[in-house]
Design a protein around this motif. Sequence first.
Motif, PDB file in Angstrom:
ATOM      1  N   LYS A  31      10.722 -15.702  -7.923  1.00  0.00           N
ATOM      2  CA  LYS A  31      10.203 -15.834  -6.823  1.00  0.00           C
ATOM      3  C   LYS A  31      11.121 -16.529  -5.893  1.00  0.00           C
ATOM      4  CE  LYS A  31       5.245 -15.099  -7.041  1.00  0.00           C
ATOM      5  NZ  LYS A  31       3.964 -15.490  -6.623  1.00  0.00           N
ATOM      6  N   GLN A  32      11.581 -17.795  -6.469  1.00  0.00           N
ATOM      7  CA  GLN A  32      12.601 -18.438  -5.802  1.00  0.00           C
ATOM      8  C   GLN A  32      13.950 -17.564  -5.395  1.00  0.00           C
ATOM      9  OE1 GLN A  32      11.577 -21.312  -4.853  1.00  0.00           O
ATOM     10  NE2 GLN A  32       9.840 -20.670  -5.952  1.00  0.00           N
ATOM     11  N   HIS A  33      14.313 -16.778  -6.421  1.00  0.00           N
ATOM     12  CA  HIS A  33      15.330 -15.855  -6.109  1.00  0.00           C
ATOM     13  C   HIS A  33      15.029 -15.028  -4.849  1.00  0.00           C
ATOM     14  CE1 HIS A  33      17.928 -12.169  -6.883  1.00  0.00           C
ATOM     15  NE2 HIS A  33      18.953 -12.884  -7.454  1.00  0.00           N
ATOM     16  N   ALA A  34      14.004 -14.578  -4.756  1.00  0.00           N
ATOM     17  CA  ALA A  34      13.608 -13.587  -3.639  1.00  0.00           C
ATOM     18  C   ALA A  34      13.557 -14.080  -2.274  1.00  0.00           C
ATOM     19  CB  ALA A  34      12.012 -13.254  -3.993  1.00  0.00           C
ATOM     20  N   VAL A  35      12.924 -15.614  -2.171  1.00  0.00           N
ATOM     21  CA  VAL A  35      13.102 -16.377  -0.902  1.00  0.00           C
ATOM     22  C   VAL A  35      14.457 -16.577  -0.497  1.00  0.00           C
ATOM     23  CG1 VAL A  35      12.630 -18.722  -0.403  1.00  0.00           C
ATOM     24  CG2 VAL A  35      11.085 -17.766  -1.809  1.00  0.00           C
ATOM     25  N   MET A  36      15.492 -16.742  -1.638  1.00  0.00           N
ATOM     26  CA  MET A  36      16.906 -16.916  -1.096  1.00  0.00           C
ATOM     27  C   MET A  36      17.441 -15.738  -0.785  1.00  0.00           C
ATOM     28  SD  MET A  36      17.395 -20.110  -1.276  1.00  0.00           S
ATOM     29  CE  MET A  36      15.912 -20.909  -1.478  1.00  0.00           C
ATOM     30  N   ILE A  37      17.233 -14.544  -1.318  1.00  0.00           N
ATOM     31  CA  ILE A  37      17.581 -13.373  -0.700  1.00  0.00           C
ATOM     32  C   ILE A  37      17.285 -12.969   0.767  1.00  0.00           C
ATOM     33  CG2 ILE A  37      17.437 -10.747  -1.063  1.00  0.00           C
ATOM     34  CD1 ILE A  37      19.610 -12.187  -3.211  1.00  0.00           C
ATOM     35  N   VAL A  38      15.989 -13.550   0.915  1.00  0.00           N
ATOM     36  CA  VAL A  38      15.528 -13.283   2.247  1.00  0.00           C
ATOM     37  C   VAL A  38      16.107 -14.392   3.204  1.00  0.00           C
ATOM     38  CG1 VAL A  38      13.326 -13.741   3.814  1.00  0.00           C
ATOM     39  CG2 VAL A  38      13.143 -12.504   1.612  1.00  0.00           C
ATOM     40  N   ARG A  39      16.382 -15.595   2.722  1.00  0.00           N
ATOM     41  CA  ARG A  39      17.009 -16.590   3.645  1.00  0.00           C
ATOM     42  C   ARG A  39      18.392 -16.004   4.014  1.00  0.00           C
ATOM     43  NH1 ARG A  39      17.426 -22.433   3.774  1.00  0.00           N
ATOM     44  NH2 ARG A  39      19.589 -22.907   4.380  1.00  0.00           N
ATOM     45  N   ASN A  40      19.112 -15.522   3.062  1.00  0.00           N
ATOM     46  CA  ASN A  40      20.307 -14.812   3.150  1.00  0.00           C
ATOM     47  C   ASN A  40      20.331 -13.646   4.226  1.00  0.00           C
ATOM     48  OD1 ASN A  40      23.113 -14.394   2.438  1.00  0.00           O
ATOM     49  ND2 ASN A  40      22.500 -12.542   1.690  1.00  0.00           N
ATOM     50  N   GLU A  41      19.207 -12.977   4.225  1.00  0.00           N
ATOM     51  CA  GLU A  41      18.926 -11.911   5.118  1.00  0.00           C
ATOM     52  C   GLU A  41      19.011 -12.306   6.478  1.00  0.00           C
ATOM     53  OE1 GLU A  41      19.541  -8.779   3.922  1.00  0.00           O
ATOM     54  OE2 GLU A  41      19.470  -7.843   5.944  1.00  0.00           O
ATOM     55  N   VAL A  42      17.851 -13.454   6.678  1.00  0.00           N
ATOM     56  CA  VAL A  42      17.852 -14.035   7.847  1.00  0.00           C
ATOM     57  C   VAL A  42      19.063 -14.735   8.662  1.00  0.00           C
ATOM     58  CG1 VAL A  42      16.609 -15.734   9.267  1.00  0.00           C
ATOM     59  CG2 VAL A  42      15.458 -14.632   7.593  1.00  0.00           C
ATOM     60  N   ILE A  43      20.186 -15.005   7.690  1.00  0.00           N
ATOM     61  CA  ILE A  43      21.137 -15.675   8.279  1.00  0.00           C
ATOM     62  C   ILE A  43      22.140 -14.471   8.751  1.00  0.00           C
ATOM     63  CG2 ILE A  43      23.533 -16.771   7.549  1.00  0.00           C
ATOM     64  CD1 ILE A  43      21.502 -18.374   5.656  1.00  0.00           C
ATOM     65  N   LYS A  44      22.021 -13.480   7.960  1.00  0.00           N
ATOM     66  CA  LYS A  44      22.996 -12.106   8.123  1.00  0.00           C
ATOM     67  C   LYS A  44      22.728 -11.488   9.325  1.00  0.00           C
ATOM     68  CE  LYS A  44      23.142  -9.833   4.143  1.00  0.00           C
ATOM     69  NZ  LYS A  44      23.477  -8.787   3.287  1.00  0.00           N
ATOM     70  N   ALA A  45      21.109 -11.449   9.589  1.00  0.00           N
ATOM     71  CA  ALA A  45      20.610 -10.790  10.771  1.00  0.00           C
ATOM     72  C   ALA A  45      20.910 -11.706  12.046  1.00  0.00           C
ATOM     73  CB  ALA A  45      19.153 -10.602  10.473  1.00  0.00           C
ATOM     74  N   SER A  46      20.780 -12.737  11.915  1.00  0.00           N
ATOM     75  CA  SER A  46      21.054 -13.967  13.047  1.00  0.00           C
ATOM     76  C   SER A  46      22.322 -13.467  13.421  1.00  0.00           C
ATOM     77  CB  SER A  46      20.899 -15.265  12.501  1.00  0.00           C
ATOM     78  OG  SER A  46      19.671 -15.512  12.203  1.00  0.00           O
ATOM     79  N   ARG A  47      23.553 -13.834  12.531  1.00  0.00           N
ATOM     80  CA  ARG A  47      24.979 -13.472  13.053  1.00  0.00           C
ATOM     81  C   ARG A  47      25.130 -12.165  13.650  1.00  0.00           C
ATOM     82  NH1 ARG A  47      27.416 -17.604  11.825  1.00  0.00           N
ATOM     83  NH2 ARG A  47      27.546 -18.520   9.588  1.00  0.00           N
ATOM     84  N   GLU A  48      24.380 -11.122  13.084  1.00  0.00           N
ATOM     85  CA  GLU A  48      24.451  -9.659  13.576  1.00  0.00           C
ATOM     86  C   GLU A  48      23.990  -9.700  14.882  1.00  0.00           C
ATOM     87  OE1 GLU A  48      24.318  -6.761  10.472  1.00  0.00           O
ATOM     88  OE2 GLU A  48      22.813  -5.952  12.140  1.00  0.00           O
ATOM     89  N   PHE A  49      23.013 -10.067  15.130  1.00  0.00           N
ATOM     90  CA  PHE A  49      22.272 -10.149  16.677  1.00  0.00           C
ATOM     91  C   PHE A  49      22.987 -10.799  17.498  1.00  0.00           C
ATOM     92  CE2 PHE A  49      19.814 -12.329  19.806  1.00  0.00           C
ATOM     93  CZ  PHE A  49      18.591 -11.307  20.037  1.00  0.00           C
ATOM     94  N   PHE A  50      23.469 -12.077  17.254  1.00  0.00           N
ATOM     95  CA  PHE A  50      24.682 -12.776  18.389  1.00  0.00           C
ATOM     96  C   PHE A  50      25.612 -12.247  18.510  1.00  0.00           C
ATOM     97  CE2 PHE A  50      21.246 -15.911  17.505  1.00  0.00           C
ATOM     98  CZ  PHE A  50      20.483 -15.988  18.615  1.00  0.00           C
ATOM     99  N   ASP A  51      26.230 -11.495  17.514  1.00  0.00           N
ATOM    100  CA  ASP A  51      27.361 -10.899  17.470  1.00  0.00           C
ATOM    101  C   ASP A  51      27.316  -9.807  18.607  1.00  0.00           C
ATOM    102  OD1 ASP A  51      29.052 -12.539  15.613  1.00  0.00           O
ATOM    103  OD2 ASP A  51      28.964 -11.126  14.110  1.00  0.00           O
ATOM    104  N   GLN A  52      26.301  -9.005  18.310  1.00  0.00           N
ATOM    105  CA  GLN A  52      26.275  -7.823  18.964  1.00  0.00           C
ATOM    106  C   GLN A  52      26.130  -8.023  20.427  1.00  0.00           C
ATOM    107  OE1 GLN A  52      22.894  -5.947  17.326  1.00  0.00           O
ATOM    108  NE2 GLN A  52      23.673  -5.101  15.662  1.00  0.00           N
TER     109      GLN A  52
END
Length: 430
Positions: A126-147
Amino acid sequence: MARVYLNKVGEHVNEEVEIRGWLYNKRSSGKIQFLIIRDGTDMIQGVVVKSEVKPQVFEAAKSLTQESSLIVKGVVRADERSMSGYELTVTDIEVLQIAEEYPITPKEHGVEYLMDRRHLWLRSQKQHAVMIVRNEVIKASREFFDQRDFVLIDAPILTPSACEGTSTLFETDYFDDKAYLSQSGQLYMEAAAMAFGKVYCFGPTFRAEKSKTRRHLMEFWMIEPEVAFNDIDDNMELQEEYVCYIIQRVLKHCRKELEILERDISKLEAIKTPFPRISYDEALDILKENDVEISWGEDLGGGDETIIASKFDRPVFVHRYPTEIKAFYMKPDPQRPEVVLGSDLLAPEGYGEIIGGGERISDPELLMQRIKEHKLPEEAYAWYIDLRKYGTVPHSGFGMGLERAVAWICGLPHLRESIPFARLINRIYP
Ligand code: 4AD
Ligand code: MG
């Protein structure tokens, strides 16, 4: 033989591969050992059949304890019944270390026990899953503002002055002076917005929060965009687009993780623009209908936010809070100076405020007056007032607390599991 990561075994069906990882769990039925192996990217069940491997390989499998490190060779089989869709027919095992008795077992442990062992707890599913989601939120944030052609500008961590009030500052010595750990990169983003138009920062921020709640960390990460010429409405539009973008990305890329976390996905799928917008005054009306009396001018507490958010199936903006309870930089509404052109975005399901932001004061005199009213040291803000002297323009921005967003998306009861190593009022270990 190919060395393969488990998230890529699907590309090697019926091939013999090498996997390097740890033993997550094990069961045996005398002649067969079932090893659950993890390598950080995924897990797989390895099957060791006594009659099909060398005796020392079967003995090695038997000797493995939870979290023992190993290099396994085996043939990848497609297997619909298994969690990952694949199984490994083990041919060889090299044991790197037989782990000591592991303190975290599949049985229930108390949260303090687990937080004391956070360095190990991170390996749990479960902790692993949370960190993967966190990583995805960060990636999505960078992508959103880059775009959208935002420029990433890093804000300093050591600062000479407060952004969000002096009561939660962490102070440190700075040679013969004092410095404070940054509460927010906002003031620096305002300078950057005047240089680059659309900017954002993403970094750690610090608050000496003296209260113990499930929504507060001492150290958290914030994503803070700032845009020249945006007003409060533009600012809310940017927020709702951003939040929807993140949710869509997580729904698309983190299905498995949301499943592991037993998240009700339908709640996330309902998140669509536009988000409802209500004023602070309307929020008080909602509270009154629910028998909560708050006199005008008081701030909303966590419980109040939960009641208000429960009336909506998506995040809700509460705008135009009383000027008195908000930060010094917030622009008063010209129609009604007792409220500011700021907003908080409240997440559904009791997660409370995930974003705070608004329009900033652009008039140098008014800003100076506010700095005095808030008894802030004027010298430390001289540069900030300069921004209003050399081509001042209306501008807006916001800050999203990464851990608040992750806790909401993952459905976590407390913020402490949304960050790798939480800093809490009673915890700075490990
Ligand atoms: O509402 P806040 O204090 O706003 C600011 O810091 C602005 N300067 C941001 C800006 O306009 N650039 O904090 C913003 C967000 C909150 O909505 C919340 O999500 C998160 O930061 N936050 C915390 N998260 C975890 N622990 C804490 N102690 C937090 N304090 C704020
Ligand atoms: Mg706030």
